[in-house]
Design a protein around this motif. Sequence first.
Motif, PDB file in Angstrom:
ATOM      1  N   LYS A   1     -10.005  -3.213  -0.655  1.00 52.13           N
ATOM      2  CA  LYS A   1      -9.657  -1.912  -0.089  1.00 52.13           C
ATOM      3  C   LYS A   1      -8.860  -1.065  -1.085  1.00 52.13           C
ATOM      4  N   LEU A   2      -8.002  -1.741  -1.848  1.00 50.44           N
ATOM      5  CA  LEU A   2      -7.056  -1.034  -2.711  1.00 50.44           C
ATOM      6  C   LEU A   2      -7.691  -0.482  -3.984  1.00 50.44           C
ATOM      7  N   LEU A   3      -8.416  -1.336  -4.711  1.00 49.03           N
ATOM      8  CA  LEU A   3      -8.794  -0.992  -6.076  1.00 49.03           C
ATOM      9  C   LEU A   3      -9.731   0.209  -6.200  1.00 49.03           C
ATOM     10  N   PRO A   4     -10.680   0.411  -5.279  1.00 47.79           N
ATOM     11  CA  PRO A   4     -11.490   1.625  -5.413  1.00 47.79           C
ATOM     12  C   PRO A   4     -10.661   2.909  -5.302  1.00 47.79           C
ATOM     13  N   GLN A   5      -9.565   2.852  -4.530  1.00 54.45           N
ATOM     14  CA  GLN A   5      -8.709   4.027  -4.342  1.00 54.45           C
ATOM     15  C   GLN A   5      -7.638   4.146  -5.425  1.00 54.45           C
TER      16      GLN A   5
ATOM     17  N   ILE B   1     -13.430  -1.994 -13.140  1.00 51.89           N
ATOM     18  CA  ILE B   1     -12.450  -2.573 -12.221  1.00 51.89           C
ATOM     19  C   ILE B   1     -12.889  -3.911 -11.669  1.00 51.89           C
ATOM     20  N   ASN B   2     -14.173  -4.149 -11.515  1.00 49.08           N
ATOM     21  CA  ASN B   2     -14.613  -5.430 -10.972  1.00 49.08           C
ATOM     22  C   ASN B   2     -15.088  -6.360 -12.070  1.00 49.08           C
ATOM     23  N   GLY B   3     -14.155  -6.761 -12.916  1.00 46.36           N
ATOM     24  CA  GLY B   3     -14.455  -7.794 -13.889  1.00 46.36           C
ATOM     25  C   GLY B   3     -15.559  -7.415 -14.844  1.00 46.36           C
ATOM     26  N   SER B   4     -15.450  -6.220 -15.443  1.00 46.03           N
ATOM     27  CA  SER B   4     -16.357  -5.693 -16.465  1.00 46.03           C
ATOM     28  C   SER B   4     -17.672  -5.180 -15.905  1.00 46.03           C
ATOM     29  N   LEU B   5     -17.860  -5.258 -14.596  1.00 46.88           N
ATOM     30  CA  LEU B   5     -18.993  -4.575 -13.959  1.00 46.88           C
ATOM     31  C   LEU B   5     -18.723  -4.549 -12.471  1.00 46.88           C
ATOM     32  N   LYS B   6     -19.091  -3.463 -11.839  1.00 46.72           N
ATOM     33  CA  LYS B   6     -18.895  -3.408 -10.392  1.00 46.72           C
ATOM     34  C   LYS B   6     -19.948  -4.275  -9.716  1.00 46.72           C
TER      35      LYS B   6
ATOM     36  N   ARG C   1       0.837  -1.210   0.000  1.00 50.08           N
ATOM     37  CA  ARG C   1       0.000   0.000   0.000  1.00 50.08           C
ATOM     38  C   ARG C   1       0.869   1.256   0.000  1.00 50.08           C
ATOM     39  N   ASP C   2       1.913   1.265   0.846  1.00 49.22           N
ATOM     40  CA  ASP C   2       2.795   2.431   0.916  1.00 49.22           C
ATOM     41  C   ASP C   2       3.552   2.625  -0.398  1.00 49.22           C
ATOM     42  N   LEU C   3       3.972   1.506  -1.006  1.00 51.82           N
ATOM     43  CA  LEU C   3       4.682   1.585  -2.283  1.00 51.82           C
ATOM     44  C   LEU C   3       3.800   2.142  -3.387  1.00 51.82           C
ATOM     45  N   ILE C   4       2.550   1.719  -3.405  1.00 57.86           N
ATOM     46  CA  ILE C   4       1.619   2.183  -4.437  1.00 57.86           C
ATOM     47  C   ILE C   4       1.426   3.687  -4.338  1.00 57.86           C
ATOM     48  N   VAL C   5       1.247   4.176  -3.115  1.00 61.25           N
ATOM     49  CA  VAL C   5       1.067   5.618  -2.910  1.00 61.25           C
ATOM     50  C   VAL C   5       2.317   6.376  -3.357  1.00 61.25           C
TER      51      VAL C   5
ATOM     52  N   ALA D   1     -13.287  -9.848  -6.972  1.00 59.13           N
ATOM     53  CA  ALA D   1     -12.955  -8.615  -6.242  1.00 59.13           C
ATOM     54  C   ALA D   1     -12.289  -7.576  -7.131  1.00 59.13           C
ATOM     55  N   GLY D   2     -11.994  -7.945  -8.389  1.00 61.02           N
ATOM     56  CA  GLY D   2     -11.467  -6.961  -9.324  1.00 61.02           C
ATOM     57  C   GLY D   2     -10.078  -7.217  -9.852  1.00 61.02           C
ATOM     58  N   ALA D   3      -9.448  -8.366  -9.502  1.00 58.52           N
ATOM     59  CA  ALA D   3      -8.138  -8.684 -10.083  1.00 58.52           C
ATOM     60  C   ALA D   3      -8.257  -8.772 -11.600  1.00 58.52           C
ATOM     61  N   PHE D   4      -7.207  -8.360 -12.287  1.00 59.25           N
ATOM     62  CA  PHE D   4      -7.203  -8.353 -13.753  1.00 59.25           C
ATOM     63  C   PHE D   4      -7.118  -9.770 -14.304  1.00 59.25           C
TER      64      PHE D   4
END
Length: 347
Positions: free
Chosen positions: A70-74, A137-142, A42-46, A99-102
Amino acid sequence: MNKHTVIVVDDQRSVRSMIKRWIESDPNWEVIGEAANPFEARDLIVEKQPEVMTLDVHMPGMDGIVFLKKLLPQHPMPVIMFSSSTTEGASITLEALEAGAFDYVTKPIGTPESLTEAKEDLLSKLKESLNFNKSNINGSLKTQLSFPNKEKRKTNFKRKFILIGSSTGGTTALRKLLDDVDETFPPILIAQHMPENFTALFAQRLNAELKVQVKEAKDKEILQPGHVYIAPGNYHLGIQKIGSEYYTRITQTDKKNGHRPSVDVLFESAAEKEIAGSSIGIILTGMGNDGAKGLLQLKEQGCLTIGQNRETCVVYGMPKVAYELGAVTYQVPLDEIVDKIKEVGSL
């Protein structure tokens, strides 16, 4: 030349080093950070703002699924999961995709062949992640998105078969599409790019949630309305006629377009059996070109064909190639595909 940037998240230093070597063997990519747990990540991403992240499904301190949610919406970005091929690993990976993994790469088992295959798979998916649609982000639909209630009209289907091909983003797209399908629909055959163990579990999860019967296909099963047949991992699925009835055909012939199951094999089996004129062919989100030529063959023999549109695809790869080839009759958003099936199913 500016390189594309990745961070690698895994609790084992040796695994992080291996993944870094793989990634940086491609001169277009650079690993700009490594993390041993989700908190470091998380710190690295920011700090680093990477384009892509690789993530181990088993992480200390915080469940990987919770981390993704927690991560992907942000920080919407393509996340490529590293998963074991065990049933447990498959289950967690399917949750990660929801959960939104690619996408995901199955961990090598230690043989030179498996190491090479995992490396090539990762590099291919990194390249395709550059086409990632962040709005889906969540697999073509939230998953929290609710579509308005549609009119529940019954269709008198004249079309006898529905054939579907999908890849990256397909697990969630299929879940949404099949949610609107009922027992009046013709048999549905699906080729989704997935390895062994994953397809049986995916079918079981869908079967528990949907109104129709969903199963991993076995050879020579009679095709029945209101049933969904998913190609087993590492096998091709097709249609065969025995007497006056139609059955599944499961084979383990060579990979096609680098895949087994292959969408082209499914589509071409219907074209070979001259049943295209009573079928509907559908191509969903996914990278590469698998299914495009087969869909064109179906269309040329009278099949009505549907392609998922760019805006609702996680990766507008397979549907794009099919559309540009002239194989797509109707190009529509994911949440309108079932309505289109009902509209053309009686033609």
